[in-house]
Design an enzyme around this catalytic site. Structure first.
Site, PDB file in Angstrom:
ATOM      1  N   LYS A   1       0.831  -1.212   0.000  1.00 15.96           N
ATOM      2  CA  LYS A   1       0.000   0.000   0.000  1.00 15.96           C
ATOM      3  C   LYS A   1       0.863   1.258   0.000  1.00 15.96           C
ATOM      4  O   LYS A   1       0.463   2.291  -0.541  1.00 15.96           O
ATOM      5  CB  LYS A   1      -0.982  -0.014   1.174  1.00 15.96           C
ATOM      6  CG  LYS A   1      -0.364  -0.099   2.563  1.00 15.96           C
ATOM      7  CD  LYS A   1      -0.225   1.242   3.237  1.00 15.96           C
ATOM      8  CE  LYS A   1       0.355   1.100   4.625  1.00 15.96           C
ATOM      9  NZ  LYS A   1       0.488   2.398   5.322  1.00 15.96           N
TER      10      LYS A   1
ATOM     11  N   ARG B   1       2.879  10.146   4.133  1.00 19.07           N
ATOM     12  CA  ARG B   1       4.199  10.591   3.694  1.00 19.07           C
ATOM     13  C   ARG B   1       4.584   9.946   2.362  1.00 19.07           C
ATOM     14  O   ARG B   1       5.344  10.531   1.586  1.00 19.07           O
ATOM     15  CB  ARG B   1       5.240  10.315   4.774  1.00 19.07           C
ATOM     16  CG  ARG B   1       5.473   8.864   5.092  1.00 19.07           C
ATOM     17  CD  ARG B   1       6.387   8.683   6.286  1.00 19.07           C
ATOM     18  NE  ARG B   1       5.736   9.091   7.518  1.00 19.07           N
ATOM     19  CZ  ARG B   1       6.265   8.919   8.730  1.00 19.07           C
ATOM     20  NH1 ARG B   1       7.434   8.341   8.861  1.00 19.07           N
ATOM     21  NH2 ARG B   1       5.628   9.314   9.805  1.00 19.07           N
TER      22      ARG B   1
END
EC number: 1.1.1.94
Length: 331
Positions: free
Chosen positions: A194, A258
């Site tokens: 992911k 991030r």
């Protein structure tokens, strides 16, 4: 029911801090390993982590801090590892105490570099930790939202369901819902992939692809993830469960991601090095991309999104060119 005993957190980043906040609300007594002694002293002065989630304040009387990993391992029964995956091997090299009798919980969403193993596999093969003593925390869970006590759903994976349930009770609260799973390997690999797909989503955002395409990208990413998980650990699982699809969506779309931020900078024309320097935080997907590419060289799963991200990050292929080729492969 299994007793998790005394719990220690290994790591000092944002997710480590969020997990410490959750656990200490139940136990009012945790160990906490920080690599640097000066960061411990600063934490004690300020009453919060000086670098991450600074709005979360702790009762210092409920925390035993140490920069000695062996001291923590000796004193605590359940060890929650929350260090970035690229640094795990160096940390464990300092160990003189055995881990085989401990409950090892990994909240690391990455692969151990040079080993091409997810963390539970590494603990088992390198430190003889039995599989029934290995657990993983998964699910859509930005640390920043945990800090704000926004509703979060976590899945605790362990081959020993009793241990998974026991540890999950140390996390459950009015804002943290928990469930258990036995798909440890699947959860770990999904959490790595992911991040890779979030980088891809960020690249497409930086290249000004719209929401319509992002939805197609996420759909294809989940199909790709499912193909890989069914190859690496062929058990019955529902890829639409929150620990797989939910974690993918939040990482692919959220402003707190991030990896998405890192990908967006690449899409806007930053070099990999420049993006890493400006972020000042580890985007696990950068390392995960290379590891997953190496793993897939022996598995030969059809993974065009992984290949595209790898080509951009490591082969220095122009993002606009590579993503255009990727879009032509989607339906």
């Amino acid at each position: 029911m299994f007793d998790v005993g005394k719990i220690a957190i290994i790591g000092s980043g944002s997710w480590a801090t969020a997990i410490a906040k959750i656990v200490i609300e139940h136990t009012h007594d945790i160990g906490w390993y920080f690599r640097k002694e000066d960061k411990i002293e600063e934490f004690k002065r300020k009453g919060h982590n000086p670098a991450y989630l600074t709005s979360v304040h702790f009762n210092l009387n409920e925390i035993f801090f140490s920069s000695d990993i062996n001291e923590i391992v000796e004193e605590y029964d359940t060890l929650v590892f929350v260090t970035p995956s690229p640094y795990l091997k160096d940390l464990l090299k300092k160990l003189k105490k055995g881990l085989h009798s401990k409950l090892i919980v990994t909240a690391i969403k990455g692969i151990v570099p040079d080993e091409d193993l997810v963390c539970s596999e590494y603990f088992h093969k390198a430190y003889n930790v039995p599989y029934e003593n290995l657990a993983v925390i998964g699910g859509p869970s930005h640390a920043e939202e945990v800090a704000m006590e926004r509703l979060t759903y976590l899945t605790i994976g362990c081959s020993d369901v009793d241990k998974a349930r026991s540890f999950s009770e140390k996390l459950a609260s009015n804002y943290v819902k928990t469930k258990t799973s036995q798909d440890v390997i699947g959860i770990e690999y999904a959490s790595v992939l992911k991040n890779v797909y979030a980088i891809a989503a960020g690249m497409c955002y930086g290249l000004k692809y719209g929401d319509n395409f992002q939805a197609v990208l996420m759909s294809n990413a989940m199909q790709e993830m499912n193909r890989f998980l069914n190859t690496i650990n062929p058990i019955e699982r529902a890829i639409i469960d929150s620990v797989y699809l939910g974690d993918q969506l939040v990482t692919g779309y959220s402003k707190f991601s991030r990896n998405h931020t890192f990908g967006a900078m690449i899409g806007k024309g930053y070099s990999v090095k420049a993006a890493q320097i400006e972020m000042e935080m580890v985007a696990e997907g950068y390392f995960g991309t290379k590891c997953m590419k190496e793993i897939n060289r022996r598995l030969h799963v059809n993974m065009p999104i992984l290949d595209a991200v790898y080509n951009i990050l490591y082969e220095r292929i122009n993002p606009q060119t590579e993503i255009k080729l990727l879009t032509d492969s989607f339906r």
